[in-house]
Write an enzyme that holds these catalytic residues in place. Structure first.
Site, short mmCIF file in Angstrom:
data_model
loop_
_atom_site.label_atom_id
_atom_site.label_comp_id
_atom_site.label_asym_id
_atom_site.label_seq_id
_atom_site.Cartn_x
_atom_site.Cartn_y
_atom_site.Cartn_z
CB CYS A 138 35.12 45.45 36.45
SG CYS A 138 35.99 46.86 37.18
CG HIS A 272 33.49 39.89 39.68
ND1 HIS A 272 34.21 40.34 38.60
CD2 HIS A 272 33.19 40.99 40.42
CE1 HIS A 272 34.34 41.66 38.66
NE2 HIS A 272 33.74 42.08 39.76
CG HIS A 309 39.10 44.03 39.98
ND1 HIS A 309 38.83 43.40 38.78
CD2 HIS A 309 37.98 44.74 40.30
CE1 HIS A 309 37.61 43.72 38.40
NE2 HIS A 309 37.08 44.52 39.30
#
Length: 388
Positions: A138, A272, A309
């Site tokens: 990620c 994040h 996400h």
């Protein structure tokens, strides 16, 4: 140190296709709800995702997202075929073209490699420099931009097309279900009742070039400068961040050091912030260690609350948001949390209306399984309407 300019941008996500449409959606701060994955094989409790629009095509889904973003970015930068011939390509992706390798095994169909996004993009635009796929989970999109900037600063390239792309993956979503890391309601970073993340699809691509190259070709504009990047690894756990957040702090401080600016120059942070209980808490505390008392009034823009996400594309989409914030000198509002923000996550989530950007820098964070951490610092232009 060589200046690395952002002179073009392209993107697609659940909010729409194209940078102007996405910017307008960010300013509207819609309360988006995830969809159920239209996949009969998604036999899991919470098959939730923010799907992005994309036209059918022969390539894998992640590659099609990347191609849509690349074509917009190249046109936005006004690059010619001759200029693109010397370009390098760096694309981050966590799962690559998952729709190619997650299909049922069929001996009559040839093997399809998953990580061909960068090479397909390079072929499509006629770029003959290095073509690299980055797969740091990620954080891949953030690492790809840092690597691209390093190529330019090292003199290995003058022009790099860089970003991240991610599409629905049954395996990834199934794994997060098994981990109990999917929120049944929405992606709710820093919310007191957050229960995990919700995935999203999309891509963001930025045109990066040295200031000398931009001047020589007469680049018409720039969004921002990619001034610094910092990398670290927790080396702590396969999925969880180290509780002390030391290596997250290190990535942020190294990005500031490379940019040559103090933390006080940062006017906004794109975190994040995935909505996981431990991840958001550790990042909040690390931000407090870097920014101190300023964190209580430093605008934090929670992009994943709007688009989910996007895994390997998350760092690139975060960098796009940062570049637009610097370009417009405006921080869009976060989706309303009100009294539902976790008091243990002491970040300032501006809500209700745009906030004028103060300061010339925006920080972007992207973290990943395996303890992979990357932070980027983008700088705004000093002179309106001119590449400097």
């Amino acid at each position: 140190m060589t200046q690395v300019l952002i002179t073009g941008a392209g993107a697609v996500c659940c909010l729409g296709t194209g940078v102007p449409a996405i910017w307008q959606a960010l300013r509207a701060a819609p309360a988006g709800r995830p969809q159920r994955a239209p996949d009969p094989g998604a036999r899991m409790h919470l098959p939730l995702i923010h799907l992005a629009p994309i036209e059918p095509g022969p390539e894998g889904r992640a590659t099609r997202f990347a191609l849509a973003a690349v074509r917009e970015a190249v046109a936005d930068a006004g690059l010619t075929a001759e200029q693109l011939a010397s370009a390098s390509v760096v694309v981050g992706t966590g799962g690559g073209d998952a729709d190619r390798w997650e299909r049922p095994l069929n001996p009559r169909r040839p093997y399809a490699p998953a990580f061909t996004v960068a090479s397909t993009v390079a072929h499509a635009i006629g770029a003959h420099g290095a073509a690299t796929s980055v797969s740091n989970a990620c954080a891949a999109g953030g690492f790809s931009l840092g690597m691209a900037a390093d190529l330019i600063r090292a003199g290995e390239a003058e022009l790099v097309i860089a970003g991240g792309a991610e599409a629905y993956s049954r395996v990834a979503l199934g794994c997060f279900n098994r981990l109990g890391a999917v929120d049944p309601d929405a992606c709710r970073p820093f919310h007191r009742d957050r229960a995990g993340t919700v995935f999203g699809e999309g891509a963001a691509v930025l045109v990066l070039e040295s200031a000398d190259h931009a001047r020589r070709r007469g680049a018409g504009r720039r969004y921002a400068t990619l001034a610094g990047s910092g990398w670290s690894c927790d080396a702590h756990h396969l999925t969880a961040p180290a509780p002390d957040g030391t290596q997250i702090q290190r990535a942020m401080t190294e990005a500031l050091d490379e940019a040559g600016v103090p933390a006080s120059s940062v006017g906004c942070v794109v975190p994040h912030g995935t909505g996981t209980p431990q991840g958001d808490l550790v990042e909040s505390q690390a931000l407090g260690a870097v920014f101190g008392d300023r964190l209580a009034r430093l605008p934090v823009y929670s992009l994943k609350a709007l688009i989910g996400h996007t895994a390997g594309a998350a760092g690139a989409l975060g960098a796009l948001a940062a570049a637009l914030i610097l370009d417009h000198r405006t921080v869009p509002p976060n989706p309303a949390l009100g009294v539902d923000q976790d008091p243990a996550c002491a970040v300032h989530l501006a809500q209700g209306a745009d906030v004028p950007l103060t300061g010339r820098h925006v920080m972007v964070n992207a973290f990943a399984f395996g303890g992979n951490n990357v932070s980027l610092v983008l700088a705004g232009r000093e002179t309106e309407g001119r590449v400097v």
